[in-house]
Enzyme design. Structure first.
Site, PDB file in Angstrom:
ATOM      1  CG  ASN A  10     -13.367  -0.761   6.412  1.00 17.94           C
ATOM      2  OD1 ASN A  10     -13.480  -1.932   6.772  1.00 17.94           O
ATOM      3  ND2 ASN A  10     -13.732  -0.343   5.208  1.00 17.94           N
ATOM      4  CE  LYS A  12     -10.929  -0.907   3.147  1.00 17.92           C
ATOM      5  NZ  LYS A  12     -10.544  -0.258   1.918  1.00 17.92           N
ATOM      6  CG  HIS A 100     -16.627   0.015   1.929  1.00 19.57           C
ATOM      7  ND1 HIS A 100     -15.872  -0.306   0.827  1.00 19.57           N
ATOM      8  CD2 HIS A 100     -15.858   0.796   2.707  1.00 19.57           C
ATOM      9  CE1 HIS A 100     -14.679   0.277   0.950  1.00 19.57           C
ATOM     10  NE2 HIS A 100     -14.647   0.938   2.087  1.00 19.57           N
ATOM     11  CD  GLU A 102     -12.781  -1.969  -0.377  1.00 16.16           C
ATOM     12  OE1 GLU A 102     -12.948  -2.687   0.625  1.00 16.16           O
ATOM     13  OE2 GLU A 102     -11.902  -1.079  -0.445  1.00 16.16           O
ATOM     14  CD  GLU A 173     -15.045   5.107   2.896  1.00 17.70           C
ATOM     15  OE1 GLU A 173     -14.084   5.165   3.676  1.00 17.70           O
ATOM     16  OE2 GLU A 173     -15.492   4.045   2.452  1.00 17.70           O
ATOM     17  N   GLY A 179      -7.664   3.436  -0.705  1.00 24.43           N
ATOM     18  CA  GLY A 179      -6.539   2.520  -0.831  1.00 24.43           C
ATOM     19  C   GLY A 179      -5.547   2.908  -1.922  1.00 24.43           C
ATOM     20  CB  SER A 219      -5.677   7.736   0.867  1.00 26.51           C
ATOM     21  OG  SER A 219      -5.758   6.661  -0.061  1.00 26.51           O
TER      22      SER A 219
HETATM   23  P1  PGA Z   1      -8.281   3.577   2.936  1.00 26.28           P
HETATM   24  O1  PGA Z   1      -9.731   2.869   3.010  1.00 26.28           O
HETATM   25  O2  PGA Z   1      -8.177   4.456   4.171  1.00 26.28           O
HETATM   26  O3  PGA Z   1      -7.313   2.453   2.955  1.00 26.28           O
HETATM   27  O4  PGA Z   1      -8.248   4.375   1.675  1.00 26.28           O
HETATM   28  C1  PGA Z   1     -10.849   3.581   3.458  1.00 26.28           C
HETATM   29  C2  PGA Z   1     -12.084   2.705   3.371  1.00 26.28           C
HETATM   30  O5  PGA Z   1     -12.152   1.875   2.447  1.00 26.28           O
HETATM   31  O6  PGA Z   1     -12.987   2.805   4.205  1.00 26.28           O
END
Ligand code: PGA
Length: 260
Positions: A10, A12, A100, A102, A173, A179, A219
């Site tokens: 991903n 982003k 997602h 976010e 998630e 993150g 992560s």
């Molecule tokens: P991350 O993000 O691996 O940086 O924690 C995962 C995601 O948001 O899909």
């Protein structure tokens, strides 16, 4: 039934076209025979629209899926800044991440919107990666399983019977792990994945449920992916930060291949 693992990056809001080209050059070199790798592990990338063409060109013939990170549930209309499923099809994409955290957090994406997006994506023959997961406060309040079940159940209300029969992927998630460098332990993740599997079994029956991939995200990296991916109900990963570096992501794909 053995499910093929899926590792989806991903990206982003990261990378220019030049950076995406460089990424694919290194990534494909690191994997060696990419076609051979993608026969045993599915590999995909959710990328921004400015990178669709570059990523498609660079991954052509490798079996790597190029995906969007969001889409609208209407086919067209006055929705400034949005992108429709027919537009994704026209751009030769194979699916989209939806729901997602976010997008839920910053753009008020609701379970209803997620369900409607799921419905139109599968009807168009595209793969939805449906994200669910609890916040830190929800976990601390003991609400994790309820939150995740509600997110799936409420979205499903907007997925027609016909659309329900089409392939989809769930990504669990935990918001507190995204993150932050705080990964759920393999046991914490497996507990939630098992509950999601049971929910899918109640909804779709055992035979179908056993074919549905449930990814872990938050992560995940080259060092921790093996333990997570070894759990019976963890069928892959949705990977943010670690998917931006070809060395890290190639190593994760090869780890998944080793487990297949
Ligand atoms: P991350 O993000 O691996 O940086 O924690 C995962 C995601 O948001 O899909």
């Amino acid at each position: 039934m053995a499910r093929k693992k899926l590792l989806a990056g991903n990206w982003k809001m990261h990378k220019t076209r030049a950076e995406a080209s460089e990424f694919f050059q290194s990534f494909t070199k690191l994997l060696g025979n990419v076609g051979d790798v993608t026969r045993s592990v599915e590999v995909g990338f959710g990328v921004p629209p400015t990178l669709f063409d570059t990523c498609l060109a660079k991954s052509q013939g490798t079996g790597v899926k190029i995906l969007a990170q969001n889409c609208h549930y209407e086919t067209h209309g006055a929705f400034t800044g949005e992108i429709s499923v027919p537009q994704l099809l026209d751009a030769h994409l194979q699916g989209s991440i939806i729901g997602h955290s976010e997008r839920r957090q910053y753009y008020n994406e609701t379970n209803e919107a997620v369900g409607k997006k799921w419905n139109v994506l599968v009807k168009a023959g595209l793969l939805p990666i449906v994200c669910v997961g609890e916040t830190r406060q929800e976990r601390e309040a003991g609400k994790t399983l309820d939150v995740v079940k509600t997110q799936i159940d409420e979205a499903l209300k907007f997925v027609s019977d016909e659309a329900r029969s089409k392939e989809f992927v769930i990504a669990y998630e935990p918001v507190w792990a995204i993150g932050t460098g705080l990964t759920a332990t393999p046991e914490q993740a497996e507990d939630v994945h098992k509950v999601i599997r049971d929910l899918l079994t109640r909804t779709f029956g055992e035979a179908r449920s056993s074919t549905i991939k449930i990814l872990y995200g938050g992560s995940m990296n080259a060092a921790n992916c093996k333990d997570l991916l070894s759990k019976p109900n963890i069928d892959g990963g949705l990977v943010g930060g670690a998917s931006l570096k070809p060395e890290d992501f190639a190593s994760m794909v090869l780890t998944a291949k080793g487990l297949s």
